[in-house]
Design a protein around this motif. Structure first.
Motif, PDB file in Angstrom:
ATOM      1  N   SER A 103       0.497  -1.346   0.154  1.00  8.36           N
ATOM      2  CA  SER A 103       0.115   0.421   0.323  1.00  8.36           C
ATOM      3  C   SER A 103       0.870   1.134  -0.012  1.00  8.36           C
ATOM      4  CB  SER A 103      -0.696  -0.130   1.324  1.00  8.36           C
ATOM      5  OG  SER A 103      -1.155   1.070   1.181  1.00  8.36           O
ATOM      6  N   ILE A 104       0.238   2.084  -0.433  1.00  8.36           N
ATOM      7  CA  ILE A 104       0.775   3.247   0.064  1.00  8.36           C
ATOM      8  C   ILE A 104      -0.158   4.441  -0.861  1.00  8.36           C
ATOM      9  CG2 ILE A 104       1.610   5.287  -2.136  1.00  8.36           C
ATOM     10  CD1 ILE A 104       3.715   3.598  -1.052  1.00  8.36           C
ATOM     11  N   ILE A 105      -0.176   5.736  -0.010  1.00  6.92           N
ATOM     12  CA  ILE A 105      -1.294   7.264   0.699  1.00  6.92           C
ATOM     13  C   ILE A 105      -0.172   7.774  -0.117  1.00  6.92           C
ATOM     14  CG2 ILE A 105      -2.215   8.519   1.898  1.00  6.92           C
ATOM     15  CD1 ILE A 105      -2.326   5.720   4.307  1.00  6.92           C
ATOM     16  N   ASN A 113      -8.343  17.691   0.910  1.00  4.12           N
ATOM     17  CA  ASN A 113      -9.207  16.650   1.711  1.00  4.12           C
ATOM     18  C   ASN A 113      -9.200  15.063   1.283  1.00  4.12           C
ATOM     19  OD1 ASN A 113      -9.800  18.981   4.113  1.00  4.12           O
ATOM     20  ND2 ASN A 113     -11.175  19.751   2.265  1.00  4.12           N
ATOM     21  N   GLN A 114      -8.764  14.773   0.703  1.00  9.02           N
ATOM     22  CA  GLN A 114      -8.441  13.878  -0.439  1.00  9.02           C
ATOM     23  C   GLN A 114      -7.521  13.128  -0.660  1.00  9.02           C
ATOM     24  OE1 GLN A 114     -10.817  14.236  -4.055  1.00  9.02           O
ATOM     25  NE2 GLN A 114     -13.104  14.055  -2.799  1.00  9.02           N
ATOM     26  N   TYR A 115      -6.828  11.636  -0.525  1.00 14.61           N
ATOM     27  CA  TYR A 115      -6.405  11.123  -0.133  1.00 14.61           C
ATOM     28  C   TYR A 115      -6.170   9.493  -1.381  1.00 14.61           C
ATOM     29  CZ  TYR A 115      -4.478  13.614   3.661  1.00 14.61           C
ATOM     30  OH  TYR A 115      -4.208  15.024   4.550  1.00 14.61           O
ATOM     31  N   TYR A 116      -5.099   8.874  -2.262  1.00 15.40           N
ATOM     32  CA  TYR A 116      -5.369   8.057  -3.001  1.00 15.40           C
ATOM     33  C   TYR A 116      -4.807   7.529  -1.592  1.00 15.40           C
ATOM     34  CZ  TYR A 116      -4.743  10.950  -7.255  1.00 15.40           C
ATOM     35  OH  TYR A 116      -5.248  11.458  -8.266  1.00 15.40           O
ATOM     36  N   VAL A 117      -5.700   6.308  -1.853  1.00 10.69           N
ATOM     37  CA  VAL A 117      -4.747   4.634  -0.828  1.00 10.69           C
ATOM     38  C   VAL A 117      -4.975   3.664  -2.370  1.00 10.69           C
ATOM     39  CG1 VAL A 117      -5.355   2.876   0.175  1.00 10.69           C
ATOM     40  CG2 VAL A 117      -6.017   5.009   0.990  1.00 10.69           C
ATOM     41  N   PHE A 118      -3.146   3.366  -2.247  1.00 12.57           N
ATOM     42  CA  PHE A 118      -3.074   1.813  -4.064  1.00 12.57           C
ATOM     43  C   PHE A 118      -3.021   0.790  -2.528  1.00 12.57           C
ATOM     44  CE2 PHE A 118      -1.702   6.737  -5.779  1.00 12.57           C
ATOM     45  CZ  PHE A 118      -1.740   6.458  -6.613  1.00 12.57           C
ATOM     46  N   SER A 119      -3.477  -0.613  -4.145  1.00 10.52           N
ATOM     47  CA  SER A 119      -3.397  -1.289  -3.250  1.00 10.52           C
ATOM     48  C   SER A 119      -2.905  -2.382  -4.115  1.00 10.52           C
ATOM     49  CB  SER A 119      -4.579  -1.674  -2.902  1.00 10.52           C
ATOM     50  OG  SER A 119      -5.358  -0.785  -2.053  1.00 10.52           O
ATOM     51  N   LEU A 120      -1.879  -2.863  -3.798  1.00 12.25           N
ATOM     52  CA  LEU A 120      -1.053  -3.744  -4.598  1.00 12.25           C
ATOM     53  C   LEU A 120      -1.641  -5.677  -4.367  1.00 12.25           C
ATOM     54  CD1 LEU A 120       1.418  -4.135  -7.086  1.00 12.25           C
ATOM     55  CD2 LEU A 120       2.847  -3.997  -5.677  1.00 12.25           C
ATOM     56  N   GLU A 121      -1.613  -6.012  -5.140  1.00 12.18           N
ATOM     57  CA  GLU A 121      -2.360  -7.309  -5.134  1.00 12.18           C
ATOM     58  C   GLU A 121      -0.829  -7.751  -5.057  1.00 12.18           C
ATOM     59  OE1 GLU A 121      -4.972 -11.115  -7.451  1.00 12.18           O
ATOM     60  OE2 GLU A 121      -3.930  -9.479  -9.284  1.00 12.18           O
ATOM     61  N   GLU A 122      -1.265  -9.074  -4.231  1.00 18.22           N
ATOM     62  CA  GLU A 122      -0.140 -10.254  -3.505  1.00 18.22           C
ATOM     63  C   GLU A 122      -0.273 -10.660  -4.959  1.00 18.22           C
ATOM     64  OE1 GLU A 122       0.548 -14.132  -0.342  1.00 18.22           O
ATOM     65  OE2 GLU A 122      -0.526 -12.186   0.165  1.00 18.22           O
ATOM     66  N   TYR A 372       5.125   8.470   4.083  1.00 23.19           N
ATOM     67  CA  TYR A 372       3.702   9.309   3.429  1.00 23.19           C
ATOM     68  C   TYR A 372       4.642  10.492   2.723  1.00 23.19           C
ATOM     69  CZ  TYR A 372       0.303  12.446   2.031  1.00 23.19           C
ATOM     70  OH  TYR A 372      -0.291  13.240   1.563  1.00 23.19           O
ATOM     71  N   ILE A 373       4.477  10.522   1.479  1.00 18.53           N
ATOM     72  CA  ILE A 373       4.793  11.904   0.343  1.00 18.53           C
ATOM     73  C   ILE A 373       4.129  12.754  -0.082  1.00 18.53           C
ATOM     74  CG2 ILE A 373       6.407  12.243  -1.755  1.00 18.53           C
ATOM     75  CD1 ILE A 373       7.539  10.480   0.391  1.00 18.53           C
ATOM     76  N   SER A 374       4.542  14.142   0.211  1.00 19.16           N
ATOM     77  CA  SER A 374       3.154  14.728  -0.518  1.00 19.16           C
ATOM     78  C   SER A 374       4.201  15.536  -0.887  1.00 19.16           C
ATOM     79  CB  SER A 374       3.356  15.990   0.654  1.00 19.16           C
ATOM     80  OG  SER A 374       3.561  16.409   0.743  1.00 19.16           O
ATOM     81  N   VAL A 375       3.897  16.663  -2.340  1.00 18.78           N
ATOM     82  CA  VAL A 375       4.702  17.259  -2.913  1.00 18.78           C
ATOM     83  C   VAL A 375       5.665  17.902  -2.327  1.00 18.78           C
ATOM     84  CG1 VAL A 375       2.558  18.016  -4.597  1.00 18.78           C
ATOM     85  CG2 VAL A 375       3.606  19.709  -2.838  1.00 18.78           C
ATOM     86  N   TRP A 376       6.434  17.782  -3.528  1.00 17.39           N
ATOM     87  CA  TRP A 376       7.980  18.672  -2.951  1.00 17.39           C
ATOM     88  C   TRP A 376       8.338  19.873  -2.584  1.00 17.39           C
ATOM     89  CZ3 TRP A 376      12.617  16.219  -0.640  1.00 17.39           C
ATOM     90  CH2 TRP A 376      13.442  17.039  -1.138  1.00 17.39           C
ATOM     91  N   HIS A 377       8.465  20.098  -1.292  1.00 14.58           N
ATOM     92  CA  HIS A 377       9.149  21.679  -0.868  1.00 14.58           C
ATOM     93  C   HIS A 377      10.881  21.355  -0.630  1.00 14.58           C
ATOM     94  CE1 HIS A 377       5.349  22.765  -0.930  1.00 14.58           C
ATOM     95  NE2 HIS A 377       4.891  22.231   0.152  1.00 14.58           N
ATOM     96  N   ASP A 378      11.237  22.068  -1.756  1.00 11.68           N
ATOM     97  CA  ASP A 378      13.180  22.732  -1.483  1.00 11.68           C
ATOM     98  C   ASP A 378      12.568  23.458  -0.212  1.00 11.68           C
ATOM     99  OD1 ASP A 378      15.785  22.515  -2.045  1.00 11.68           O
ATOM    100  OD2 ASP A 378      15.738  23.432  -4.188  1.00 11.68           O
TER     101      ASP A 378
END
Length: 514
Positions: A103-105, A113-122, A372-378
């Motif tokens: 999984s990746i969020i 207010n929204q988040y992707y939840v990615f699910s990778l099959e076994e 958890y990764i958000s958009v990059w801030h340098d």
């Protein structure tokens, strides 16, 4: 009274590193294993209980204040009360219980207010159709009275299939995120660009080596990115196929420059040091944890630095925490070990067993939660050391760089604030989406240089108001009326006084008006 103003770069810079996002508030609460988790809100890890069970890599996320939002095993989603979300009881139709990185969020960049939840099959074997699918759904935190719920129309949104059990998220250069996966049976990396426009078609990098006689040799083992986003490691946990280190371009999503560091061991987990100069890999052939210095320009130079940190040990996944230490769970145990100084070379990295012990019925399994990764801030730190005295009535501190938004530790959101007391003040200046400038001010009170002069001046008027003038040659003024100009108009009889200041040199004059 003299006061010193200087930019103070110590503690805050240590907290908000310009490398990576492992130490952001969104990564302060972890859920993993069988009903266990870690809470880093106090700075050090504290054991906590959860409701989830998963064998390998789950995911969890907190808000910008470090408060838990939700966590997932890629099949179900639990809210901050550790209850299943109403539409989160079955987000995919397949199992992810023992996917290496299940999984990746990631944020929905167009909606805070929204988040992707990615699910990778076994991986269930070569004869299962559409094996190792990647799907996603969207969690909306405004639903279910603020506890969040899955947007029902997004359940099971298909992305791809025939993938290896590995994926990671990397901040891009353009207000975007790269979701990187790998084909199971070819040497292809797929980098999906996530932006405010949604999820784009993948950037394909065909690089690496196909291992041994088995077409599915890339199936198991992790891929992870260094915290400066420049490197990608691919662990190959199939028939002793080792460790591959690549370069990664966060602007384009292209993977390049494969260097084979191990081709004989069965490798599983990996993690990079905070400064991205060291890489840690584990082998479950030899049950050992190795460190590499990856600053060398060639594979042979990097291999020459390989050091065994601990052997034997029975841990698999590794995760860099907000406190700058790397943690790894003992399989089927109740303790978490750590590397206390991951930037250190060899034994200086400081292996510490049993850093955290869980009580109750919970225990660890193979995986730790995905970052958890958000958009990059340098992040950019600018230093301008200035010594000054706060003028009469206070001092205005201003952000050095113009930005699109400001946030002071006082809660102010303006480009400058007025201060009248000692302390540490910092402002985070956001410039568009790709850069943050941080200015820190440390206000210190020192012994004063005040000179008080008792000078009474009489002013008389029989025809109307009289204008009183403070002595010339001073930079700031403060009248007893609150006026801060060099002159004061008196309309009634009485006594008025004025403070005239040149930095720390202050003179007091009194005017008796008749």
């Amino acid at each position: 009274m003299a006061k010193q103003l200087l930019l103070f770069l110590g503690a805050f810079i240590a907290y908000l590193s310009c490398f990576g996002q492992y130490n952001t508030a969104q990564n302060k609460k972890w859920a993993f294993g069988h009903n266990v988790g870690l809470n880093f809100s106090s700075g050090s890890p504290v054991a906590m209980a959860t409701s989830m069970d998963i064998n390998e890599c789950p995911a969890s996320v907190s808000d910008t204040a470090g408060n838990l939002l939700f966590y997932t095993n890629a099949m179900q989603i639990w809210d901050r009360t550790h209850s299943l979300m109403p539409s989160g009881t079955a987000i995919v139709s397949y199992t992810t219980w023992s996917t290496t990185q299940s999984s990746i969020i990631a944020p929905v960049i167009s909606n805070p207010n929204q988040y992707y939840v990615f699910s990778l099959e076994e991986y269930m074997g070569p004869y299962v159709p559409l094996y190792c699918q990647l799907n996603y759904c969207i969690v909306d935190m405004t639903l279910n009275s603020g506890l969040g719920d899955v947007v029902a129309s997004t359940l099971g949104t298909y992305v791809n299939d025939s993938l290896a059990e590995k994926m990671t998220a990397i901040p891009g250069d353009n207000c975007d995120i790269w979701l990187v996966v790998h084909r199971r049976d070819t040497t292809r990396f797929l980098a999906y660009n996530i932006s405010a426009s949604g999820i784009a078609s993948p950037v394909v990098s065909n690089i690496g080596r196909l291992h041994g006689p088995f077409a599915n040799s890339y199936t198991f083992g992790e891929i992870k990115a260094s915290h400066d986003r420049k490197h990608l490691v691919c662990q190959v946990a199939y028939s002793g196929n080792g460790t591959e280190l690549y370069d990664f371009d966060p602007a384009t999503g292209i993977v390049s420059n494969c260097r084979v560091l191990d081709s004989v061991s069965t490798q599983y987990g990996a993690e990079f040091s905070p400064n991205s100069k060291k890489m840690y890999c584990n082998s479950y052939d030899s049950l050992s944890l190795q460190q590499y210095d990856i600053t060398g320009s060639t594979a042979s130079a990097i291999i020459a630095t390989r050091t065994t940190v601990v052997s034997p040990y029975n841990s698999f996944d590794l995760r860099l925490a907000p406190d700058g230490k790397i943690y790894f769970a003992r399989y089927a145990g109740t303790q978490v070990d750590c590397i206390t100084n991951p930037n250190g070379s060899g034994s200086a990295c400081g292996y510490s067993p049993a850093a955290v012990t869980f009580s109750g019925s919970g225990f660890c399994r193979l995986g730790m939660p995905a970052i958890y990764i958000s958009v990059w801030h340098d992040t950019v730190i600018k230093r301008f050391d200035t010594t000054t005295c706060i003028p009469l009535g206070g001092y205005a501190i201003s952000a050095d760089t113009p930005g699109t938004s400001y946030l002071w530790n006082t809660g102010a959101t303006t480009s400058s604030i007025s201060i009248s007391s000692p302390g540490t003040y910092w402002v985070m200046v956001t410039i568009g989406c790709s850069r943050i400038n941080i200015d820190t001010f440390h206000i210190v009170v020192t012994p004063g240089d005040t000179i008080t002069r008792a000078r009474d001046t009489s002013a008389c008027s029989t025809v109307g108001p009289v204008t009183l003038t403070a002595p010339s040659g001073y930079s700031s003024y403060l009248w007893s009326t609150g006026n801060t100009t060099p002159t004061q108009v008196a309309t009634t009889s009485g006594s008025l006084y004025v403070y005239s200041g040149n930095g720390c040199h202050i003179v007091i004059d009194t005017f008796n008006v008749n």
